[in-house]
Scaffold this active site. Structure first.
Site, short mmCIF file in Angstrom:
data_model
loop_
_atom_site.label_atom_id
_atom_site.label_comp_id
_atom_site.label_asym_id
_atom_site.label_seq_id
_atom_site.Cartn_x
_atom_site.Cartn_y
_atom_site.Cartn_z
N HIS A 81 0.83 -1.21 0.00
CA HIS A 81 0.00 0.00 0.00
C HIS A 81 0.87 1.26 0.00
O HIS A 81 0.54 2.25 -0.68
CB HIS A 81 -0.95 0.00 1.20
CG HIS A 81 -1.91 -1.14 1.19
ND1 HIS A 81 -2.68 -1.48 2.28
CD2 HIS A 81 -2.23 -2.03 0.22
CE1 HIS A 81 -3.42 -2.54 1.98
NE2 HIS A 81 -3.16 -2.89 0.73
N HIS A 238 -9.35 -1.55 -5.03
CA HIS A 238 -8.25 -1.99 -4.16
C HIS A 238 -7.31 -2.93 -4.90
O HIS A 238 -6.09 -2.89 -4.71
CB HIS A 238 -8.75 -2.66 -2.89
CG HIS A 238 -7.61 -2.99 -1.98
ND1 HIS A 238 -7.00 -2.05 -1.18
CD2 HIS A 238 -6.91 -4.15 -1.79
CE1 HIS A 238 -5.99 -2.60 -0.54
NE2 HIS A 238 -5.92 -3.88 -0.89
N ASP A 242 -3.30 -2.51 -5.31
CA ASP A 242 -2.29 -3.54 -5.08
C ASP A 242 -1.39 -3.72 -6.30
O ASP A 242 -0.17 -3.90 -6.18
CB ASP A 242 -2.96 -4.88 -4.76
CG ASP A 242 -3.33 -5.03 -3.29
OD1 ASP A 242 -2.83 -4.24 -2.45
OD2 ASP A 242 -4.12 -5.94 -2.98
N HIS A 265 -1.08 -10.85 -5.68
CA HIS A 265 0.36 -10.58 -5.54
C HIS A 265 1.21 -11.67 -6.20
O HIS A 265 2.18 -11.38 -6.89
CB HIS A 265 0.74 -10.48 -4.06
CG HIS A 265 0.07 -9.34 -3.35
ND1 HIS A 265 0.22 -8.03 -3.77
CD2 HIS A 265 -0.72 -9.30 -2.26
CE1 HIS A 265 -0.47 -7.24 -2.95
NE2 HIS A 265 -1.05 -7.99 -2.04
#
Length: 289
Positions: A81, A238, A242, A265
């Protein structure tokens, strides 16, 4: 003023404190301005020799629950973040000093980092910003998930997600640095999870700092947070946040169009590895007017 052509750092140091979402420990964090070509580096003040860890893909050591970088036995966890704030605001150079291993989760978004940095402002530097200029498409797939980059004259990122849940479903968003405001449209989007997942994390002594103050928590048919969502499509916003954090670990911005579907991720980092290996598909050069 946000410069696209020259490197930037922050105008003054910024200090924040908060709790690590997995460790449950309080961490103090200070972001310092840094010279040209310094990049983003983290410094562990609590360890002997105060080791530095550059925020680069080759130093990523774990992506299972968060992005973790490590160097010479020292790690810094949950950097995505804060890295998204740097990427979204166009910050190339900064030194981040921390007194524990996990970056604070704050409110589960990049909003508090972004507001603190925006309050002191940015400083344009004398050196040109260098870019990865994409000339050929590169793609990686994993079943229904995929990440792709295509040639483009600017930086653009498109994200889509799909959850078999009535409150999420299929969501899509496009972010173009020239046309969209990271501060208004992306940085406030919070991380999210399902009640069942949080219970599992705590069973394994993870997510100790997780709460309704720093995540959207979803039950079978409702959102448990008082006040609900900040944006109707906060979930995909969001995911885009990321992605900005993950792709910033290339060390230079991309001139190209990144497109992701149901990625996280782990797949983002597999894509970055493939991207760096396929040197025929891109070149590096200064941002030109």
């Amino acid at each position: 003023m946000n410069s696209f052509y020259n490197q930037q750092t922050i105008a003054e140091k910024v200090t924040l404190s908060g709790t690590g979402v997995h460790s449950g420990k309080k961490t103090n964090l200070t972001i310092h301005p840094a010279e040209e070509n310094h990049g983003i580096k983290f410094r562990r003040l609590d360890l002997p020799g105060t080791p530095d860890i550059p925020a680069l893909f080759k130093l990523v050591v774990d992506t299972s629950l968060a992005t973790v970088i490590g160097n010479h036995g020292a790690i810094v966890s949950t950097i995505e973040h804060l890295m998204a704030s740097f990427a979204g605001l166009g910050i190339d150079n900064a030194l981040v000093e921390v007194d524990d291993y996990e970056i604070p989760i704050m409110d589960g978004s990049a909003r508090e980092f972004t507001r603190a940095i925006s309050k002191v402002g940015l400083k344009e530097q004398d050196r040109p910003r260098h870019l990865f200029i994409v000339n050929q498409p590169i793609e990686i797939t994993d079943g229904e998930k995929w990440v792709r980059v295509e040639p483009e004259s600017c930086f653009r990122i498109s994200c889509s997600i799909e959850f078999d849940h009535p409150l999420i479903g299929l969501q899509e968003i496009v972010f173009d640095r020239a046309e969209n405001s990271f501060e208004k449209e992306i940085c406030g989007a919070r991380t999210f999870g399902f009640v069942k997942d949080l219970e599992l994390l705590k069973k394994f002594s993870l997510g100790k700092g997780g709460s309704l103050d720093n995540a959207i928590v979803i039950d079978n048919d409702k959102i448990l947070n008082e006040g609900g969502l900040r944006y109707p499509d906060e979930f995909v916003r969001h995911k885009l946040l990321d992605c900005l954090g993950d792709f910033s670990l290339l060390g230079m911005p991309i001139q190209g169009h990144i497109i992701t579907h149901k990625s996280g991720h782990h797949l983002n980092h597999l894509f970055i590895k493939k991207f760096l290996d396929e040197k025929q598909a891109w070149e590096t050069g200064p941002a030109t007017r």
